[in-house]
Write an enzyme that holds these catalytic residues in place. Structure first.
Site, PDB file in Angstrom:
ATOM      1  N   GLY A   1       0.838  -1.202   0.000  1.00  0.00           N
ATOM      2  CA  GLY A   1       0.000   0.000   0.000  1.00  0.00           C
ATOM      3  C   GLY A   1       0.868   1.245   0.000  1.00  0.00           C
TER       4      GLY A   1
ATOM      5  N   GLY B   1       4.228   0.462   1.791  1.00  0.00           N
ATOM      6  CA  GLY B   1       4.940  -0.565   1.015  1.00  0.00           C
ATOM      7  C   GLY B   1       5.540   0.014  -0.260  1.00  0.00           C
TER       8      GLY B   1
ATOM      9  N   ARG C   1      -5.349   3.624   9.675  1.00  0.00           N
ATOM     10  CA  ARG C   1      -6.371   4.447  10.330  1.00  0.00           C
ATOM     11  C   ARG C   1      -7.039   5.426   9.385  1.00  0.00           C
ATOM     12  NH1 ARG C   1      -4.444   7.518  15.544  1.00  0.00           N
ATOM     13  NH2 ARG C   1      -2.372   7.593  14.618  1.00  0.00           N
TER      14      ARG C   1
ATOM     15  N   ASN D   1      -0.120  -1.536  12.554  1.00  0.00           N
ATOM     16  CA  ASN D   1      -0.671  -1.104  13.848  1.00  0.00           C
ATOM     17  C   ASN D   1      -1.799  -2.009  14.338  1.00  0.00           C
ATOM     18  OD1 ASN D   1       0.608   1.224  14.891  1.00  0.00           O
ATOM     19  ND2 ASN D   1      -0.237   2.467  13.230  1.00  0.00           N
TER      20      ASN D   1
ATOM     21  N   HIS E   1       3.858   2.564  21.003  1.00  0.00           N
ATOM     22  CA  HIS E   1       3.546   3.522  19.941  1.00  0.00           C
ATOM     23  C   HIS E   1       2.063   3.843  20.039  1.00  0.00           C
ATOM     24  CE1 HIS E   1       3.757   5.532  16.122  1.00  0.00           C
ATOM     25  NE2 HIS E   1       2.887   4.731  15.563  1.00  0.00           N
TER      26      HIS E   1
HETATM   27  P1  A3D Z   1      -2.406   0.790   3.113  1.00  0.00           P
HETATM   28  O1  A3D Z   1      -2.016   1.794   2.087  1.00  0.00           O
HETATM   29  O2  A3D Z   1      -3.843   0.518   3.348  1.00  0.00           O
HETATM   30  O3  A3D Z   1      -1.665  -0.590   2.741  1.00  0.00           O
HETATM   31  C1  A3D Z   1      -1.928  -1.784   3.385  1.00  0.00           C
HETATM   32  C2  A3D Z   1      -1.821  -2.880   2.344  1.00  0.00           C
HETATM   33  O4  A3D Z   1      -1.989  -4.136   3.008  1.00  0.00           O
HETATM   34  C3  A3D Z   1      -2.916  -2.797   1.263  1.00  0.00           C
HETATM   35  O5  A3D Z   1      -2.318  -2.725  -0.024  1.00  0.00           O
HETATM   36  C4  A3D Z   1      -3.707  -4.096   1.451  1.00  0.00           C
HETATM   37  O6  A3D Z   1      -4.159  -4.663   0.223  1.00  0.00           O
HETATM   38  C5  A3D Z   1      -2.670  -4.991   2.109  1.00  0.00           C
HETATM   39  N1  A3D Z   1      -3.236  -6.123   2.829  1.00  0.00           N
HETATM   40  C6  A3D Z   1      -4.395  -6.178   3.530  1.00  0.00           C
HETATM   41  N2  A3D Z   1      -4.577  -7.408   4.017  1.00  0.00           N
HETATM   42  C7  A3D Z   1      -3.500  -8.147   3.625  1.00  0.00           C
HETATM   43  C8  A3D Z   1      -3.114  -9.502   3.819  1.00  0.00           C
HETATM   44  N3  A3D Z   1      -3.868 -10.343   4.514  1.00  0.00           N
HETATM   45  N4  A3D Z   1      -1.943  -9.911   3.276  1.00  0.00           N
HETATM   46  C9  A3D Z   1      -1.179  -9.063   2.548  1.00  0.00           C
HETATM   47  N5  A3D Z   1      -1.498  -7.772   2.331  1.00  0.00           N
HETATM   48  C10 A3D Z   1      -2.648  -7.326   2.862  1.00  0.00           C
HETATM   49  O7  A3D Z   1      -1.786   1.172   4.537  1.00  0.00           O
HETATM   50  P2  A3D Z   1      -0.377   1.900   4.850  1.00  0.00           P
HETATM   51  O8  A3D Z   1       0.679   1.335   3.971  1.00  0.00           O
HETATM   52  O9  A3D Z   1      -0.597   3.366   4.898  1.00  0.00           O
HETATM   53  O10 A3D Z   1      -0.180   1.413   6.368  1.00  0.00           O
HETATM   54  C11 A3D Z   1       0.090   0.066   6.646  1.00  0.00           C
HETATM   55  C12 A3D Z   1       0.041  -0.214   8.137  1.00  0.00           C
HETATM   56  O11 A3D Z   1       1.061   0.538   8.800  1.00  0.00           O
HETATM   57  C13 A3D Z   1      -1.271   0.184   8.836  1.00  0.00           C
HETATM   58  O12 A3D Z   1      -1.630  -0.811   9.779  1.00  0.00           O
HETATM   59  C14 A3D Z   1      -0.912   1.473   9.547  1.00  0.00           C
HETATM   60  O13 A3D Z   1      -1.725   1.714  10.683  1.00  0.00           O
HETATM   61  C15 A3D Z   1       0.507   1.197   9.950  1.00  0.00           C
HETATM   62  N6  A3D Z   1       1.317   2.366  10.268  1.00  0.00           N
HETATM   63  C16 A3D Z   1       2.187   2.244  11.307  1.00  0.00           C
HETATM   64  C17 A3D Z   1       2.991   3.298  11.665  1.00  0.00           C
HETATM   65  C18 A3D Z   1       3.944   3.151  12.807  1.00  0.00           C
HETATM   66  O14 A3D Z   1       4.669   4.060  13.115  1.00  0.00           O
HETATM   67  C19 A3D Z   1       4.003   1.908  13.540  1.00  0.00           C
HETATM   68  C20 A3D Z   1       2.921   4.511  10.955  1.00  0.00           C
HETATM   69  C21 A3D Z   1       2.026   4.612   9.893  1.00  0.00           C
HETATM   70  C22 A3D Z   1       1.228   3.518   9.556  1.00  0.00           C
END
Ligand code: A3D
EC number: 1.1.1.37
Length: 320
Positions: free
Chosen positions: A12, A15, A83, A121, A176
């Protein structure tokens, strides 16, 4: 010498940014994995097409099958949901726990020797569950949060003091979440601790408190501005720093969500503490002395992480 292989599980916003940064830094060959068909393939191709322009050599590929991550040296996990405004990180627990179970099984089967950095998260609970689901050694599974939280603190401090971000060091402990513990005493400008800078008239105690609160709310501030998701540039940069320290055996001292087996009086939990990251993964957890106020804030943060782990066990009793 074979190139390193970096597997990005979740393609996402974070990634994709991870893949771009890892390419620009020529960290190795990159595999993007996701359950969404086309997303990892499309991002891999788009970034590969930027390589001739930027001048980097990395093979990029996208996949929907875990076999593609086979033999990865580093796995960075962002799979799950992020979120939206009005949601807390903890609201994501139920969905993302199930995702961690699948990711853990995939890593166990195809990349058991990898250094695994979890970003999903609620971070401290998800990395704890991911270690258990994957069965990988505890020193090879770590959570990214402290580097980001410290980066936010550093940015706000550098702005306040009108100095280079390079000369500001910041220290954030604990989980966090809203209970994270930014430590003023251990945060400095060129080695001068923040309380001394208050005495020197660089800032006021009140302004410093405001900055500390803004750091705690740093994630929510971005969510409320973006409206469709959460931060991704700074989280990706932070995880890349950790991956580089491992791959290059730099032994950087970084705040990470690390497995604690008694340090700071905490057992069988992941909480943000300063660590040394080198070729052995988390090579050392550094225990600093906390004063009464800091210890109380840290304990409060640990209690909130413990509550999340309990909530995980209620959903998946095999985590116990
Ligand atoms: P997003 O752009 O929604 O990407 C998440 C990806 O995960 C999407 O492409 C989905 O298709 C994929 N996905 C969903 N289920 C599965 C699965 N079962 N197997 C494989 N892939 C799957 O989110 P993002 O990239 O913005 O954020 C990703 C995560 O990081 C979220 O949980 C956020 O809350 C977290 N996050 C953490 C921090 C920290 O500082 C710890 C900061 C920002 C975001």
């Amino acid at each position: 010498m074979a190139r390193n292989k970096i597997a990005l599980i979740g393609s996402g916003m974070i990634g994709g940014t991870l893949a771009h940064l890892a390419g620009l830094k020529e960290m190795g060959d990159i595999v993007l994995f996701d359950i969404a068909e086309g997303t990892p393939q499309g991002k891999a191709l788009d970034i590969a097409e930027s390589a001739p322009v930027e001048g980097f050599d990395s093979r990029l590929s996208g996949a929907n099958d875990y076999s593609a991550i086979e033999g990865a040296d580093v796995c960075i996990v962002t799979a799950g949901v992020a979120r939206k405004p009005g949601m807390s990180r903890d609201d994501l627990l139920g969905i993302n726990l199930k995702v961690m179970e699948q990711v853990g099984a995939g890593i166990k089967k195809y990349a058991p020797n990898a250094f695994v950095i979890c970003i999903t998260n609620p971070l401290d609970a998800m990395v704890w569950a991911l270690q258990k689901f994957s069965g990988l050694p505890k020193n090879k599974v770590v959570g990214m949060a402290g580097v980001l939280d410290s980066g936010r603190f550093q940015h706000f401090l550098a702005e306040e003091f009108n100095v280079s971000v390079e000369d500001v060091t910041a220290f954030v402990l604990g989980g966090h979440g809203d209970t994270m513990v930014p430590l003023a005493r251990y945060s400095t400008v060129a080695g001068i601790p923040l309380p001394d800078l208050v005495k020197m008239g660089w800032t006021s105690k009140e302004k410093l408190e405001e900055i500390i609160q803004r750091t705690r709310d740093g994630g929510a501030e971005i969510v409320s501005l973006l409206k469709t998701g959460s931060a991704y540039y700074a989280p990706a940069a932070s995880a890349i720093l950790m991956a580089e320290s491992y791959l290059k055996d730099k032994k950087r001292v970084l705040p990470c969500a690390a497995y604690l087996s008694g340090q700071y009086g905490v057992k069988d939990m992941y909480v943000g503490v300063p660590c040394v990251i080198g070729e052995g993964g988390i090579e050392r957890v550094i225990e600093i002395e906390l004063n009464k106020t800091e210890q109380k804030a840290f304990d409060n943060s640990v209690a909130s992480v413990a509550g999340l782990c309990e909530a995980c066990i209620a959903i998946a009793p095999n985590l116990k």
